[in-house]
Scaffold this motif. Structure first.
Motif, short mmCIF file in Angstrom:
data_model
loop_
_atom_site.label_atom_id
_atom_site.label_comp_id
_atom_site.label_asym_id
_atom_site.label_seq_id
_atom_site.Cartn_x
_atom_site.Cartn_y
_atom_site.Cartn_z
N THR A 120 -55.48 -2.01 26.49
CA THR A 120 -55.49 -3.43 26.14
C THR A 120 -54.72 -4.25 27.17
OG1 THR A 120 -55.68 -2.96 23.78
CG2 THR A 120 -54.82 -5.11 24.39
N MET A 121 -55.30 -5.40 27.51
CA MET A 121 -54.66 -6.32 28.44
C MET A 121 -53.32 -6.84 27.90
SD MET A 121 -55.81 -7.22 31.39
CE MET A 121 -57.23 -7.05 32.46
N PRO A 122 -52.33 -7.08 28.76
CA PRO A 122 -51.03 -7.57 28.30
C PRO A 122 -51.07 -8.99 27.75
CG PRO A 122 -51.10 -7.48 30.70
CD PRO A 122 -52.34 -6.80 30.21
N ARG A 123 -52.13 -9.75 28.04
CA ARG A 123 -52.18 -11.15 27.59
C ARG A 123 -52.53 -11.30 26.10
NH1 ARG A 123 -56.88 -11.01 31.07
NH2 ARG A 123 -58.78 -10.75 29.84
N VAL A 124 -52.97 -10.20 25.46
CA VAL A 124 -53.35 -10.28 24.05
C VAL A 124 -52.47 -9.34 23.22
CG1 VAL A 124 -55.72 -10.92 24.58
CG2 VAL A 124 -55.13 -8.50 24.26
N LEU A 144 -53.16 -1.09 37.53
CA LEU A 144 -52.94 -1.53 36.15
C LEU A 144 -51.97 -2.71 36.11
CD1 LEU A 144 -52.64 1.91 34.35
CD2 LEU A 144 -54.46 0.22 34.04
N PRO A 145 -52.27 -3.73 35.31
CA PRO A 145 -51.34 -4.88 35.23
C PRO A 145 -50.09 -4.50 34.45
CG PRO A 145 -53.11 -5.12 33.63
CD PRO A 145 -53.46 -3.92 34.48
N PRO A 146 -48.94 -5.03 34.80
CA PRO A 146 -47.70 -4.74 34.06
C PRO A 146 -47.82 -5.16 32.60
CG PRO A 146 -47.23 -5.85 36.14
CD PRO A 146 -48.71 -5.94 35.95
N GLY A 147 -47.36 -4.32 31.71
CA GLY A 147 -47.36 -4.66 30.30
C GLY A 147 -48.61 -4.27 29.54
N TYR A 148 -49.50 -3.51 30.17
CA TYR A 148 -50.71 -3.06 29.46
C TYR A 148 -50.32 -2.16 28.29
CZ TYR A 148 -50.15 1.43 31.89
OH TYR A 148 -49.66 2.62 32.35
N HIS A 149 -51.21 -2.07 27.31
CA HIS A 149 -50.93 -1.29 26.11
C HIS A 149 -51.98 -0.20 25.94
CE1 HIS A 149 -51.05 -0.36 21.73
NE2 HIS A 149 -49.74 -0.48 21.83
N VAL A 150 -51.54 0.98 25.52
CA VAL A 150 -52.44 2.11 25.30
C VAL A 150 -52.33 2.57 23.85
CG1 VAL A 150 -53.04 4.48 25.95
CG2 VAL A 150 -52.23 2.88 27.69
N MET A 151 -53.47 2.67 23.17
CA MET A 151 -53.51 3.18 21.80
C MET A 151 -54.39 4.43 21.75
SD MET A 151 -54.61 1.34 18.20
CE MET A 151 -56.38 1.38 18.48
N PRO A 152 -53.87 5.55 21.29
CA PRO A 152 -54.70 6.76 21.18
C PRO A 152 -55.83 6.55 20.17
CG PRO A 152 -52.36 7.29 21.01
CD PRO A 152 -52.46 5.81 20.90
#
Length: 238
Positions: free
Chosen positions: A113-117, A189-197
């Motif tokens: 997921t993008m860090p902006r959301v 990868l942009p800083p602050g990206y999120h990863v969900m399994p």
């Protein structure tokens, strides 16, 4: 006591006999998915697929021949006898009239997921949102969780899907953990990206029922690679 020179000669003769025996057998036709894009340069299997195909062929006492096909033609080739083996899939991802080996290739499917959301707290939060996906690839976990609210944005391959995500075409990308590792290493990868399994699973190899190679033989080859340590090295290439 056998002298070192004689021992070396005997070992060389054994290797030569093994090579001759392998040459006498039909090659292992190892099927590999291509991205389906037109290119002036011939596509090659990934390092992981090259090593896996070569290692399994060696254990089976055969040379290897890579059969590169777009995803839409892979199962037809296996069902029709145009290939022997396809690895790193599951029956739910690639349904067809084939046999399957034991599970042995770990795959982690994740949502990037993008860090902006705001990142989703659960799969239910993805209802109605566009998700970056790969054309022809099935996502059973998301299909079951989201149903008709699973909105796909397909790209021909995972690399182009990542590029669309990075360009801001959508906020969420369905991919695998190793893809994230690769892009993190090259700074994409942009800083602050999120990863969900999403899914942790071990994938298998599909064996054509029209091949003269059996599932039992492939499983024995997998066991040998696991025992001699070669499998661990190959899995690091994914």
């Amino acid at each position: 006591m056998i002298k070192p020179l004689l021992l070396a000669m005997l070992f060389a003769m054994l290797l030569a006999v093994t090579a001759v025996q392998a040459a006498d057998k039909a090659p292992l036709r190892y099927v590999v998915k291509t991205d389906g894009l037109l290119s002036t340069d011939p596509q090659q299997p990934s390092g992981f697929q090259q090593k896996m195909g070569a290692a399994l062929a060696h254990q089976l006492g055969r040379p290897v021949r890579y059969v590169l096909l777009p995803r839409t033609r892979i199962m037809a080739a296996l069902e029709g006898g145009g290939g022997d083996l396809l690895c790193s899939y599951l029956p739910t991802w690639m349904p067809g009239d084939v046999d399957w080996t034991r599970a042995f290739i770990p795959v982690s499917e994740v949502l990037l997921t993008m860090p902006r959301v705001t990142p989703p707290a659960s799969l239910a939060d993805l209802r109605g949102k566009r998700l970056g996906t790969v054309l022809g690839f099935r996502y059973p976990t998301l299909e079951q969780a989201l149903g008709k609210d699973f909105i796909r944005d397909d790209a021909p391959n995972s690399a182009l899907s990542f590029r669309k995500w990075a360009a801001g075409r959508f906020d969420h990308l369905v991919t695998t953990r190793n893809v994230i590792t690769q892009h993190a290493a090259d700074g994409a990868l942009p800083p602050g990206y999120h990863v969900m399994p999403i899914l942790e699973v071990k994938t298998m190899c599909a064996v054509s029922r029209k091949s003269d190679i059996t599932v039992a033989e492939v499983n024995a080859a997998i066991n040998a690679l696991e025992k001699n340590g070669a499998l661990t090295a190959i899995l690091k290439l994914r």
